[in-house]
Design an enzyme around this catalytic site. Structure first.
Site, PDB file in Angstrom:
ATOM      1  N   GLN A 193       0.776  -1.168   0.188  1.00 27.16           N
ATOM      2  CA  GLN A 193      -0.107   0.006  -0.015  1.00 27.16           C
ATOM      3  C   GLN A 193       0.892   1.229   0.013  1.00 27.16           C
ATOM      4  O   GLN A 193       0.329   2.404   0.017  1.00 27.16           O
ATOM      5  CB  GLN A 193      -0.776   0.005   1.178  1.00 27.16           C
ATOM      6  CG  GLN A 193      -1.994  -1.045   1.282  1.00 27.16           C
ATOM      7  CD  GLN A 193      -2.789  -1.325   2.450  1.00 27.16           C
ATOM      8  OE1 GLN A 193      -2.737  -0.651   3.222  1.00 27.16           O
ATOM      9  NE2 GLN A 193      -3.657  -1.982   2.424  1.00 27.16           N
ATOM     10  N   HIS A 257      -1.038  -0.140   5.708  1.00 27.16           N
ATOM     11  CA  HIS A 257      -1.536   0.683   6.756  1.00 27.16           C
ATOM     12  C   HIS A 257      -0.799   1.883   7.190  1.00 27.16           C
ATOM     13  O   HIS A 257      -0.075   2.164   8.355  1.00 27.16           O
ATOM     14  CB  HIS A 257      -1.778  -0.133   8.123  1.00 27.16           C
ATOM     15  CG  HIS A 257      -2.981  -0.934   7.918  1.00 27.16           C
ATOM     16  ND1 HIS A 257      -3.479  -1.630   8.980  1.00 27.16           N
ATOM     17  CD2 HIS A 257      -3.634  -1.352   6.831  1.00 27.16           C
ATOM     18  CE1 HIS A 257      -4.337  -2.742   8.583  1.00 27.16           C
ATOM     19  NE2 HIS A 257      -4.637  -2.246   7.015  1.00 27.16           N
ATOM     20  N   GLU A 351     -15.000   3.531   9.755  1.00 24.18           N
ATOM     21  CA  GLU A 351     -15.498   4.542  10.521  1.00 24.18           C
ATOM     22  C   GLU A 351     -15.445   5.960  10.198  1.00 24.18           C
ATOM     23  O   GLU A 351     -14.592   6.354   9.569  1.00 24.18           O
ATOM     24  CB  GLU A 351     -15.118   4.748  12.070  1.00 24.18           C
ATOM     25  CG  GLU A 351     -15.066   3.466  12.954  1.00 24.18           C
ATOM     26  CD  GLU A 351     -14.223   3.442  14.060  1.00 24.18           C
ATOM     27  OE1 GLU A 351     -13.773   4.526  14.273  1.00 24.18           O
ATOM     28  OE2 GLU A 351     -14.375   2.321  14.926  1.00 24.18           O
ATOM     29  N   TYR A 361      -9.690   6.538  20.019  1.00 21.75           N
ATOM     30  CA  TYR A 361     -10.719   5.879  19.544  1.00 21.75           C
ATOM     31  C   TYR A 361     -10.865   4.247  19.648  1.00 21.75           C
ATOM     32  O   TYR A 361     -11.828   3.788  19.162  1.00 21.75           O
ATOM     33  CB  TYR A 361     -10.650   5.952  17.772  1.00 21.75           C
ATOM     34  CG  TYR A 361     -10.608   7.564  17.560  1.00 21.75           C
ATOM     35  CD1 TYR A 361     -11.813   8.112  17.243  1.00 21.75           C
ATOM     36  CD2 TYR A 361      -9.530   8.416  17.447  1.00 21.75           C
ATOM     37  CE1 TYR A 361     -11.842   9.334  16.965  1.00 21.75           C
ATOM     38  CE2 TYR A 361      -9.607   9.564  17.087  1.00 21.75           C
ATOM     39  CZ  TYR A 361     -10.856  10.274  16.880  1.00 21.75           C
ATOM     40  OH  TYR A 361     -10.937  11.494  16.516  1.00 21.75           O
ATOM     41  N   TYR A 372     -10.241 -10.529   9.350  1.00 22.29           N
ATOM     42  CA  TYR A 372     -10.404 -10.801   8.231  1.00 22.29           C
ATOM     43  C   TYR A 372     -10.945 -12.132   8.061  1.00 22.29           C
ATOM     44  O   TYR A 372     -11.578 -12.668   6.903  1.00 22.29           O
ATOM     45  CB  TYR A 372      -9.417 -10.453   7.280  1.00 22.29           C
ATOM     46  CG  TYR A 372      -9.019  -8.996   7.006  1.00 22.29           C
ATOM     47  CD1 TYR A 372     -10.156  -8.298   6.214  1.00 22.29           C
ATOM     48  CD2 TYR A 372      -8.175  -7.967   7.272  1.00 22.29           C
ATOM     49  CE1 TYR A 372      -9.961  -7.010   5.951  1.00 22.29           C
ATOM     50  CE2 TYR A 372      -8.105  -6.844   7.248  1.00 22.29           C
ATOM     51  CZ  TYR A 372      -9.128  -6.241   6.416  1.00 22.29           C
ATOM     52  OH  TYR A 372      -8.861  -5.040   6.076  1.00 22.29           O
TER      53      TYR A 372
HETATM   54  C1  HEC Z   1      -6.858  -7.414   4.395  1.00 23.27           C
HETATM   55  C2  HEC Z   1      -6.649  -7.532   2.749  1.00 23.27           C
HETATM   56  C3  HEC Z   1      -6.728  -8.909   2.183  1.00 23.27           C
HETATM   57  C4  HEC Z   1      -7.838  -9.684   2.293  1.00 23.27           C
HETATM   58  C5  HEC Z   1      -8.952  -9.804   3.217  1.00 23.27           C
HETATM   59  C6  HEC Z   1      -7.473 -10.873   1.223  1.00 23.27           C
HETATM   60  N1  HEC Z   1      -6.150 -10.673   0.744  1.00 23.27           N
HETATM   61 FE1  HEC Z   1      -5.206 -11.642  -0.405  1.00 23.27          FE
HETATM   62  N2  HEC Z   1      -3.399 -10.570  -0.440  1.00 23.27           N
HETATM   63  C7  HEC Z   1      -3.539  -9.212   0.072  1.00 23.27           C
HETATM   64  C8  HEC Z   1      -2.164  -8.639  -0.118  1.00 23.27           C
HETATM   65  C9  HEC Z   1      -1.952  -7.237   0.414  1.00 23.27           C
HETATM   66  C10 HEC Z   1      -1.412  -9.457  -0.851  1.00 23.27           C
HETATM   67  C11 HEC Z   1      -0.045  -9.252  -1.240  1.00 23.27           C
HETATM   68  C12 HEC Z   1      -0.246  -8.723  -2.832  1.00 23.27           C
HETATM   69  C13 HEC Z   1       1.207  -8.531  -3.159  1.00 23.27           C
HETATM   70  O1  HEC Z   1       2.327  -9.081  -2.429  1.00 23.27           O
HETATM   71  O2  HEC Z   1       1.568  -8.045  -3.952  1.00 23.27           O
HETATM   72  C14 HEC Z   1      -2.240 -10.687  -1.105  1.00 23.27           C
HETATM   73  C15 HEC Z   1      -1.799 -11.755  -1.843  1.00 23.27           C
HETATM   74  C16 HEC Z   1      -2.765 -12.679  -2.159  1.00 23.27           C
HETATM   75  C17 HEC Z   1      -2.566 -13.712  -3.167  1.00 23.27           C
HETATM   76  C18 HEC Z   1      -1.142 -14.009  -3.910  1.00 23.27           C
HETATM   77  C19 HEC Z   1      -0.983 -12.889  -5.094  1.00 23.27           C
HETATM   78  C20 HEC Z   1       0.301 -13.009  -5.735  1.00 23.27           C
HETATM   79  O3  HEC Z   1       0.835 -12.128  -6.404  1.00 23.27           O
HETATM   80  O4  HEC Z   1       1.008 -13.937  -5.790  1.00 23.27           O
HETATM   81  C21 HEC Z   1      -3.296 -14.629  -3.393  1.00 23.27           C
HETATM   82  C22 HEC Z   1      -3.764 -15.762  -4.244  1.00 23.27           C
HETATM   83  C23 HEC Z   1      -4.510 -13.935  -2.445  1.00 23.27           C
HETATM   84  N3  HEC Z   1      -4.081 -12.982  -2.086  1.00 23.27           N
HETATM   85  C24 HEC Z   1      -5.805 -14.587  -2.539  1.00 23.27           C
HETATM   86  C25 HEC Z   1      -6.568 -14.027  -1.531  1.00 23.27           C
HETATM   87  C26 HEC Z   1      -7.818 -14.751  -1.151  1.00 23.27           C
HETATM   88  C27 HEC Z   1      -8.539 -16.226  -2.100  1.00 23.27           C
HETATM   89  C28 HEC Z   1      -8.618 -14.088  -0.269  1.00 23.27           C
HETATM   90  C29 HEC Z   1     -10.083 -14.653   0.625  1.00 23.27           C
HETATM   91  C30 HEC Z   1     -10.020 -15.887   0.956  1.00 23.27           C
HETATM   92  C31 HEC Z   1      -7.887 -12.977   0.270  1.00 23.27           C
HETATM   93  N4  HEC Z   1      -6.490 -13.057  -0.561  1.00 23.27           N
HETATM   94  C32 HEC Z   1      -7.955 -12.004   1.046  1.00 23.27           C
HETATM   95  C33 HEC Z   1      -4.639  -8.772   0.900  1.00 23.27           C
HETATM   96  C34 HEC Z   1      -5.735  -9.306   1.181  1.00 23.27           C
END
Ligand code: HEC
Length: 478
Positions: A193, A257, A351, A361, A372
Site C-alpha cells: 500500500q 496501513h 468509521e 478511538y 478478516y
Molecule cells: C486485508 C486484505 C486482504 C484480504 C482480506 C485478502 N487478501 Fe489476498 N492479498 C492481500 C495482499 C496485501 C496481498 C499481497 C499482494 C502482493 O504481494 O503484491 C495478497 C496476496 C494474495 C495472493 C497472492 C498473489 C500473488 O501475487 O502471488 C492470493 C492468491 C490471494 N491474496 C488470495 C486471497 C484470497 C482467496 C482471499 C480471501 C479468502 C484473500 N486473498 C483475502 C490482501 C488481502
C-alpha cells in the site's frame, strides 16, 4: 426367561435414549455452526467465500487478479499456499483455519479461471453517463486520463490540478496544457500500500509556493519503511528547499496501513494521519510511537505547545489523537471549525469520526468489525473512555478520499461529507448537523474504484479513480 426379556428391553430402551441424546446434541451443534462466522465448518461456494472474505481487498470483480503480475506464483499449488498461509508482512491473512482444503482449492480454481489474461477489465464509459441522485443529475468530465493510481489531488482557484501517482510522482495539470512531472521529489517505497501518497498546499501557497507530500519512506539506516512528510517550494517544475517535517517512528517491514492523509485547518495547523502499520496490538494504544495516530504540527513541522501530550515523558509530542487503525480521509469543516476523518476497519467497522483533541478511538480494544478470517477479536464496540464513531459501515466500503462540499455548484449539499469507496465504486454522501449524522445517500454508483476526492478551490468536485487511473470533474446537469 422373563429376566432375559427385561434385560433385552432395557438394552433396547437405553439404545433408544442414547440415540435421542446423540441426535439432539447434533442439532444443537448445527445451531452453533450457524452462529459461527461464515465459512467455518460449513462448505460455501467459492463465489460466496470470495465475496465474504476476499473482495474487500482484491475487488468485488476480482480486479486485483486480472492481468496480475503474480508475486508468489500462479500455479495451483502456489495460489493454494498463498491462501492457506497468507503473506503476513503484506497484510494478506492466512486462511488455513477458516476454510477446508476443498474450499481453498475451489477458491483457487475460481481465481485462476477468472484471472486469465484474456479477460479485459471493464472500463467504465463515463462521459455519456448521467448519474441521478436525490438533488442533482451529475455528469463526469475526464480531466486527466491514462495515469497510475491518483492517490492525492489538490485543485487551486484557477483550475490547476496537483496530483500524486502512488508509484512515485507529483504532477501538475493546468487547464488547456499538457501534464508536467515535478522534479526533485523524494524516492518512495512503492510496494504494497506504500508509495507517493497525499499532496497538500500551504494555505498561503499563492505567495509561498510550499507543497507538502506524504509518502512511504525507505529506512535510510536499515530495513523497513514509514510514513513521512516533506515540504518543498515549487520553483518552475522543481521542488526546492526540501525539508522533512514529519517522520513516523518506528520504521517497520510491513507493507500496509500507512494512513497518510494531510489537511490544514484555518489556524495553519497541519494534521497528518498514520495507520497502525499492521502492528495492531502494540502501536495504536501506546503514546510512545507514531503509528495508529493523527498528528498535529505547525507548517514547518515544529510541535505546537498546546498539543495534548506535549512535554510528557516518553510520548510522541505531535500526537493529537490515538487508537486509530488506518485513516485515509481527513478534512477540515470551515463552518463548524472541526476536523473529520474516516478510517478503514478490519472486516466491517469502517468509521467516520470527529477529530477531537487528545481522544482515544479504542482500536483494537473496541471495534464494530471482526478479523478478516471471520473470527472475533473483541466484544466491545463502544466504551466510555473511547470516542465512538459518528457513523460506521458494515460491511466495509473500504473508504479512501474525503471532501466537504462548499461553494455555488452543489448548494443543496453544502457542508455534506463525501467518502469514496474503493470496494463498491461509489461515493457516500453524509449530511451532518454539527457532529450528528442526519442521512446518507450513495451517489455516482459505478464511477470506479474511488481513491481520492477533492473539493477544488475552483468550486468543482474532483474524483480520482483507479483501473484505469483518471481524474474526473463532477458537473451538475439539470
Ligand atoms: C486485508 C486484505 C486482504 C484480504 C482480506 C485478502 N487478501 Fe489476498 N492479498 C492481500 C495482499 C496485501 C496481498 C499481497 C499482494 C502482493 O504481494 O503484491 C495478497 C496476496 C494474495 C495472493 C497472492 C498473489 C500473488 O501475487 O502471488 C492470493 C492468491 C490471494 N491474496 C488470495 C486471497 C484470497 C482467496 C482471499 C480471501 C479468502 C484473500 N486473498 C483475502 C490482501 C488481502
Amino acid at each position: 426367561m422373563l429376566k432375559k426379556i427385561l434385560v433385552f428391553v432395557g438394552i433396547l430402551f437405553s439404545v433408544f435414549i442414547l440415540s435421542k441424546c446423540n441426535s439432539s446434541h447434533k442439532v444443537s451443534n448445527q445451531e452453533d455452526a450457524q452462529k459461527l462466522p461464515k465459512g467455518i465448518s460449513t462448505i460455501n461456494s467459492p463465489e460466496k467465500n470470495y465475496a465474504d472474505f476476499c473482495a474487500d481487498c482484491h475487488g468485488r470483480k476480482l480486479e486485483q487478479f486480472i492481468n496480475r503480475k503474480w508475486t508468489n506464483g500462479n500455479s495451483k499449488s502456489d495460489v493454494i499456499k498463498s491462501i492457506k498461509y497468507g503473506i503476513v508482512s503484506a497484510g494478506m491473512p492466512a486462511y488455513e483455519n477458516t476454510f477446508s482444503q476443498k474450499e481453498i482449492e475451489a477458491l483457487t480454481d475460481y481465481i485462476l479461471l477468472k484471472s486469465v489474461d484474456k479477460i479485459e477489465k471493464e472500463k467504465p464509459i463515463l462521459s455519456s453517463k448521467v448519474y441521478r441522485s436525490n438533488a442533482y443529475n451529475l455528469q463526469t468530465e475526464i480531466v486527466v486520463d491514462n495515469i497510475e493510481i491518483p492517490w492525492g489531488i489538490k485543485v487551486t482557484g484557477d483550475g490547476t490540478i496537483y496530483f500524486t501517482e502512488r508509484k512515485g510522482t507529483l504532477k501538475i495539470k493546468k487547464p488547456n496544457e499538457t501534464i508536467i512531472a515535478v522534479k526533485n521529489i523524494p524516492t518512495v517505497k512503492n510496494r504494497g500500500q506504500g508509495g507517493m501518497l497525499d499532496v497538500t498546499l500551504h494555505p498561503d501557497f499563492k505567495n509561498n509556493q510550499w507543497i507538502y507530500l506524504s509518502y512511504s519512506k525507505n529506512n535510510p539506516n536499515g530495513n523497513g519503511a514509514t510514513t513521512a512528510v516533506i515540504r518543498g517550494k515549487l520553483v518552475g517544475d522543481e521542488l526546492k528547499e526540501i525539508k522533512e517535517i514529519f517522520e513516523a517512528l518506528p520504521y517497520n517491514g510491513k507493507r500496509h496501513h500507512y494512513g497518510s492523509r494531510m489537511v490544514f485547518d484555518d489556524q495553519g495547523y497541519l494534521y497528518i494521519s498514520v495507520g497502525d502499520r499492521g502492528v495492531r496490538d502494540k502501536n495504536p494504544q501506546s503514546l510512545s510511537n507514531s503509528c495508529g495516530k493523527i498528528h498535529r504540527v505547525h507548517d514547518d513541522g515544529s510541535i505546537p505547545k498546546d498539543n495534548p501530550f506535549y512535554g510528557k515523558n516518553n510520548v510522541v509530542p505531535s500526537i493529537w489523537t490515538y487508537g486509530n487503525r488506518n485513516p485515509q480521509g481527513l478534512v477540515f469543516d470551515e463552518v463548524n471549525k472541526i476536523v473529520w476523518e474516516h478510517e478503514h476497519g478490519p472486516k466491517g467497522g469502517d468509521e467516520l469520526n470527529l477529530v477531537n483533541k487528545g481522544v482515544n478511538y479504542g482500536w483494537p480494544i473496541a471495534s464494530y468489525g471482526i478479523n478478516y478470517i471471520g473470527t472475533k477479536f473483541t466484544d466491545i464496540t463502544e466504551r466510555e473512555d473511547f470516542q465512538s464513531p459518528v457513523t460506521y459501515w458494515v460491511p466495509s466500503i473500504a473508504p479512501s478520499g474525503m471532501a466537504i462540499i462548499k461553494g455555488e455548484n452543489y448548494p443543496k449539499w453544502n457542508g455534506n461529507i463525501l467518502t469514496g469507496s474503493l470496494k463498491f465504486d461509489y461515493i457516500s454522501r453524509v449530511k451532518v448537523n454539527g457532529s450528528k449524522m442526519l442521512e446518507e445517500e450513495l451517489i455516482l454508483k459505478d464511477i470506479g474504484r474511488v481513491r481520492s476526492i477533492e473539493m477544488g478551490a475552483d468550486g468543482y468536485l474532483y474524483v480520482g479513480v483507479e483501473d484505469p487511473g483518471r481524474i474526473l470533474r463532477i458537473v451538475v446537469r439539470d
